[in-house]
Design an enzyme around this catalytic site. Structure first.
Site, PDB file in Angstrom:
ATOM      1  N   SER A  28     -15.047  -5.406  -3.408  1.00  0.00           N
ATOM      2  CA  SER A  28     -13.927  -4.351  -2.748  1.00  0.00           C
ATOM      3  C   SER A  28     -14.511  -3.441  -2.279  1.00  0.00           C
ATOM      4  O   SER A  28     -13.996  -2.755  -1.688  1.00  0.00           O
ATOM      5  CB  SER A  28     -13.146  -4.249  -4.167  1.00  0.00           C
ATOM      6  OG  SER A  28     -14.297  -3.279  -5.007  1.00  0.00           O
ATOM      7  N   ASN A 115     -14.385   2.065 -14.359  1.00  0.00           N
ATOM      8  CA  ASN A 115     -14.007   2.487 -15.334  1.00  0.00           C
ATOM      9  C   ASN A 115     -12.901   3.803 -15.101  1.00  0.00           C
ATOM     10  O   ASN A 115     -11.740   4.214 -14.549  1.00  0.00           O
ATOM     11  CB  ASN A 115     -12.982   2.297 -16.685  1.00  0.00           C
ATOM     12  CG  ASN A 115     -14.150   1.168 -15.802  1.00  0.00           C
ATOM     13  OD1 ASN A 115     -13.805  -0.015 -15.529  1.00  0.00           O
ATOM     14  ND2 ASN A 115     -13.487   0.200 -17.998  1.00  0.00           N
ATOM     15  N   HIS A 161      32.156   2.953   6.582  1.00  0.00           N
ATOM     16  CA  HIS A 161      32.082   1.283   7.102  1.00  0.00           C
ATOM     17  C   HIS A 161      32.155   0.672   8.362  1.00  0.00           C
ATOM     18  O   HIS A 161      32.829   0.024   9.169  1.00  0.00           O
ATOM     19  CB  HIS A 161      34.217   0.777   6.570  1.00  0.00           C
ATOM     20  CG  HIS A 161      34.023   1.454   5.300  1.00  0.00           C
ATOM     21  ND1 HIS A 161      33.693   0.969   4.299  1.00  0.00           N
ATOM     22  CD2 HIS A 161      34.915   2.782   5.126  1.00  0.00           C
ATOM     23  CE1 HIS A 161      34.775   1.707   3.989  1.00  0.00           C
ATOM     24  NE2 HIS A 161      35.300   2.778   3.656  1.00  0.00           N
ATOM     25  N   SER A 282      10.928  -4.343  28.935  1.00  0.00           N
ATOM     26  CA  SER A 282      11.150  -5.572  28.543  1.00  0.00           C
ATOM     27  C   SER A 282      10.279  -5.916  29.701  1.00  0.00           C
ATOM     28  O   SER A 282      10.276  -6.372  30.596  1.00  0.00           O
ATOM     29  CB  SER A 282      12.727  -6.349  28.554  1.00  0.00           C
ATOM     30  OG  SER A 282      12.269  -7.689  28.296  1.00  0.00           O
ATOM     31  N   LYS A 288      16.185  -3.336  30.679  1.00  0.00           N
ATOM     32  CA  LYS A 288      15.709  -2.619  28.756  1.00  0.00           C
ATOM     33  C   LYS A 288      14.253  -1.277  29.232  1.00  0.00           C
ATOM     34  O   LYS A 288      13.805  -1.688  29.715  1.00  0.00           O
ATOM     35  CB  LYS A 288      15.044  -4.106  28.594  1.00  0.00           C
ATOM     36  CG  LYS A 288      16.430  -5.156  28.408  1.00  0.00           C
ATOM     37  CD  LYS A 288      17.671  -5.156  27.991  1.00  0.00           C
ATOM     38  CE  LYS A 288      17.466  -4.691  26.481  1.00  0.00           C
ATOM     39  NZ  LYS A 288      16.652  -5.593  25.604  1.00  0.00           N
ATOM     40  N   GLU A 295      12.670   0.682  15.719  1.00  0.00           N
ATOM     41  CA  GLU A 295      12.933  -0.531  15.161  1.00  0.00           C
ATOM     42  C   GLU A 295      11.318  -1.353  14.170  1.00  0.00           C
ATOM     43  O   GLU A 295      11.547  -1.686  12.805  1.00  0.00           O
ATOM     44  CB  GLU A 295      13.012  -1.863  15.860  1.00  0.00           C
ATOM     45  CG  GLU A 295      14.076  -1.577  16.655  1.00  0.00           C
ATOM     46  CD  GLU A 295      14.790  -2.265  18.369  1.00  0.00           C
ATOM     47  OE1 GLU A 295      15.067  -3.495  18.273  1.00  0.00           O
ATOM     48  OE2 GLU A 295      13.336  -2.373  19.447  1.00  0.00           O
ATOM     49  N   GLN A 327      -8.443  -3.910  -9.859  1.00  0.00           N
ATOM     50  CA  GLN A 327      -9.087  -3.355  -8.609  1.00  0.00           C
ATOM     51  C   GLN A 327      -7.740  -3.195  -7.068  1.00  0.00           C
ATOM     52  O   GLN A 327      -8.275  -3.006  -5.850  1.00  0.00           O
ATOM     53  CB  GLN A 327      -9.894  -3.853  -7.891  1.00  0.00           C
ATOM     54  CG  GLN A 327     -11.068  -4.324  -7.090  1.00  0.00           C
ATOM     55  CD  GLN A 327     -12.136  -4.724  -7.511  1.00  0.00           C
ATOM     56  OE1 GLN A 327     -12.739  -4.722  -7.997  1.00  0.00           O
ATOM     57  NE2 GLN A 327     -12.708  -6.524  -6.572  1.00  0.00           N
TER      58      GLN A 327
HETATM   59  N1  ARG Z   1     -14.334  -1.764  -8.299  1.00  0.00           N
HETATM   60  C1  ARG Z   1     -13.249  -2.026  -9.416  1.00  0.00           C
HETATM   61  C2  ARG Z   1     -11.637  -0.878  -9.096  1.00  0.00           C
HETATM   62  O1  ARG Z   1     -11.631  -0.784  -7.966  1.00  0.00           O
HETATM   63  C3  ARG Z   1     -14.374  -0.628 -10.139  1.00  0.00           C
HETATM   64  C4  ARG Z   1     -14.133  -0.013 -11.641  1.00  0.00           C
HETATM   65  C5  ARG Z   1     -15.008  -1.995 -12.469  1.00  0.00           C
HETATM   66  N2  ARG Z   1     -14.732  -1.803 -13.487  1.00  0.00           N
HETATM   67  C6  ARG Z   1     -15.421  -2.779 -14.001  1.00  0.00           C
HETATM   68  N3  ARG Z   1     -15.881  -3.322 -15.155  1.00  0.00           N
HETATM   69  N4  ARG Z   1     -15.379  -4.276 -13.581  1.00  0.00           N
HETATM   70  O2  ARG Z   1     -11.151  -1.238 -10.063  1.00  0.00           O
END
Ligand code: ARG
Length: 465
Positions: A28, A115, A161, A282, A288, A295, A327
């Site tokens: 990630s 975590n 309306h 345009s 235009k 939009e 994640q």
């Molecule tokens: N990249 C993880 C997330 O965004 C971080 C926590 C990952 N924890 C684990 N035990 N794999 O949630």
């Protein structure tokens, strides 16, 4: 079998290296690196706390803080090699710290897990994002209030309306938009209270065996308080869902405004002209001038609504406590922040600078029998029951449609065909100016009320100076 590499931080119990596809699939860092400032800030606070409780020596704390600050500078300078095999922002930074300062770096993760670390980072990040979005909301509100003041007397047709209903003032319409944005701001402020709770110290899910001082860390990081339940704290993403929900509603509001501006800017209505610098041309039709920004804001509403569904769906099947599913919360959250911030930024610049074509609005209001209700109210004041008055005016309007004549253009004799109760004084209520001025009560469209609301709004906005 792939050889284990030394860069990964959890390889102790593994006998073969992660599949290279899995490495990419689980990584990630390419999106969560956006959290680097907040990750480093959280780590410094955690290290200070570890020193306070005697887990880190003064020298170790110094090395960690200096090392993290140097990494922060490197990242800001673009001088940091992000490695997908280190999965995420947390392990990229921790590994770099250890490379720089040695064993002290390896002690930083004591009493902590990714975590509670990631949950803390996201909350810190979101808290700043809420403050940025709020600043754009306030800027847009200010622009609307000043526009409302300039256009307090400007008359336009009010619609229900999408049919001409009653005359209103353009200032009143702008203040309707302002009210939507005030509620949006209140929702964000309320959401911020629940964002501002600290998961750090929950560790993986159950807490830690070290005598941590969570009040200390919470104070260091500006959190209102530490969370009360470690299982809930590492798995909870309600705060993100609430935020995206508030943003989905902001986008709904901006989309409604966009829709109105697009209609008003069409030459068929010609009520407004949007600033050239906010429109595009345009490639084929030279005449235009397209309201593309409006939009696009209307279009981008869809992605934020989508992110809200994504986050709710992400959470619905998750057992306690942390699961890797979480994640997946970041990309929808980041995109929501960017989309809402940019959309508000665009509108805060564009909307207050639109040109208002008062005469086109006035003509449109005159065409739709917009003062029919005023004529009915006039009859009621002279003793005619409202339902009878409604019927009388309905007939007068039908006559007006046949003769292509607004009520205010009819002679007294013409009007008296429908009711003998009508006298010469009727013409003061049949004018558009008379009609709007008459709605002079709290919440009404009269210019005097617009001015009164502008004054209140300015007072409210002064607190955000
Ligand atoms: N990249 C993880 C997330 O965004 C971080 C926590 C990952 N924890 C684990 N035990 N794999 O949630």
């Amino acid at each position: 079998m792939r050889e284990k590499t030394s860069s990964q931080l959890w390889t102790g119990r593994f006998s073969e290296a992660t599949d290279s596809f899995v490495e990419q699939f689980t990584a990630s860092e390419h999106f969560d690196r956006r959290l680097f400032r907040h990750d480093i800030r959280g780590s410094i606070a955690h290290a200070r706390m570890l020193h306070k409780i005697g887990v880190l020596s003064a020298a170790e704390l110094d090395a960690i803080v200096n090392g993290l600050e140097a990494i922060l500078t490197d990242i800001e300078r673009g001088d940091f090699a992000w490695l997908p095999e280190l999965e995420d922002v947390h392990m990229n930074i921790e590994k770099r710290l250890t490379d720089r300062i040695g064993d002290a770096g390896k002690k930083l993760h004591t009493g902590r897990s990714r975590n509670d670390q990631v949950a803390t980072d996201v909350r810190l990040f979101l808290r700043d994002a809420i403050d940025e979005i709020t600043a754009e909301l306030v800027r847009f509100q200010r622009g609307l209030v000043e526009l409302a003041d300039r256009q307090a007397e400007t008359i336009m047709p009010g619609f229900t309306h999408m049919q001409v209903a009653q005359p209103i003032t353009f200032g009143h319409h702008m203040l309707a938009w302002y009210e939507m944005l005030v509620r949006d701001q209140e929702r964000l402020a309320d959401c911020r209270k629940r964002v501002n709770v600290m998961p750090l110290g929950s560790a993986a899910l159950a807490g830690t065996s070290f005598p941590i001082d969570r009040e200390f860390t919470a104070r260091e990081l500006g959190f209102e308080r530490p969370s009360r339940n470690s299982l809930d704290a590492v798995s909870d993403r309600d705060f993100a869902i609430e935020f995206v929900s508030a943003c989905a509603l902001i986008m709904t509001h901006l989309s409604r405004m966009a829709e109105e501006m697009i209609l008003w800017a069409s030459p068929i209505l010609g009520f407004i002209e949007l600033p050239d610098r906010y429109c595009t041309g345009s490639s084929i039709m030279p005449q235009k001038k397209n309201p593309d920004v409006a939009e696009l804001v209307r279009g981008k509403t869809a992605r934020v609504h989508g992110h809200l569904v994504a986050l709710n769906t992400l959470m619905k099947g998750q057992p306690l406590a942390y699961n890797r599913d979480n994640q997946e919360d970041k990309e929808p959250l980041f995109d929501t922040i960017d989309t809402v911030r940019d959309s508000l930024h665009a509108f805060a610049d564009m909307v207050p600078n639109m040109q208002v074509h008062a005469s086109r609005m006035y003509e449109a209001a005159r065409k739709g029998f917009a003062t029919a209700t005023d004529l009915a109210d006039y009859l009621v004041r002279k003793g005619v029951p409202f339902r009878d008055a409604h019927e009388i005016v309905g007939k007068a309007v039908r006559y007006g449609v046949e003769k292509d004549k607004d009520l205010s253009d009819m002679t007294l004799e013409e009007l008296r065909q429908f009711s003998q109760t009508i006298d010469a004084d009727v013409f003061t209520v049949l004018t558009l100016e008379g009609s709007v001025a008459a709605r002079n009560h709290l919440g009404g469209t009269a210019p005097a009320q617009v001015r009164a609301q502008v004054a209140l709004a300015r007072e409210r906005l002064a607190q955000f100076d």
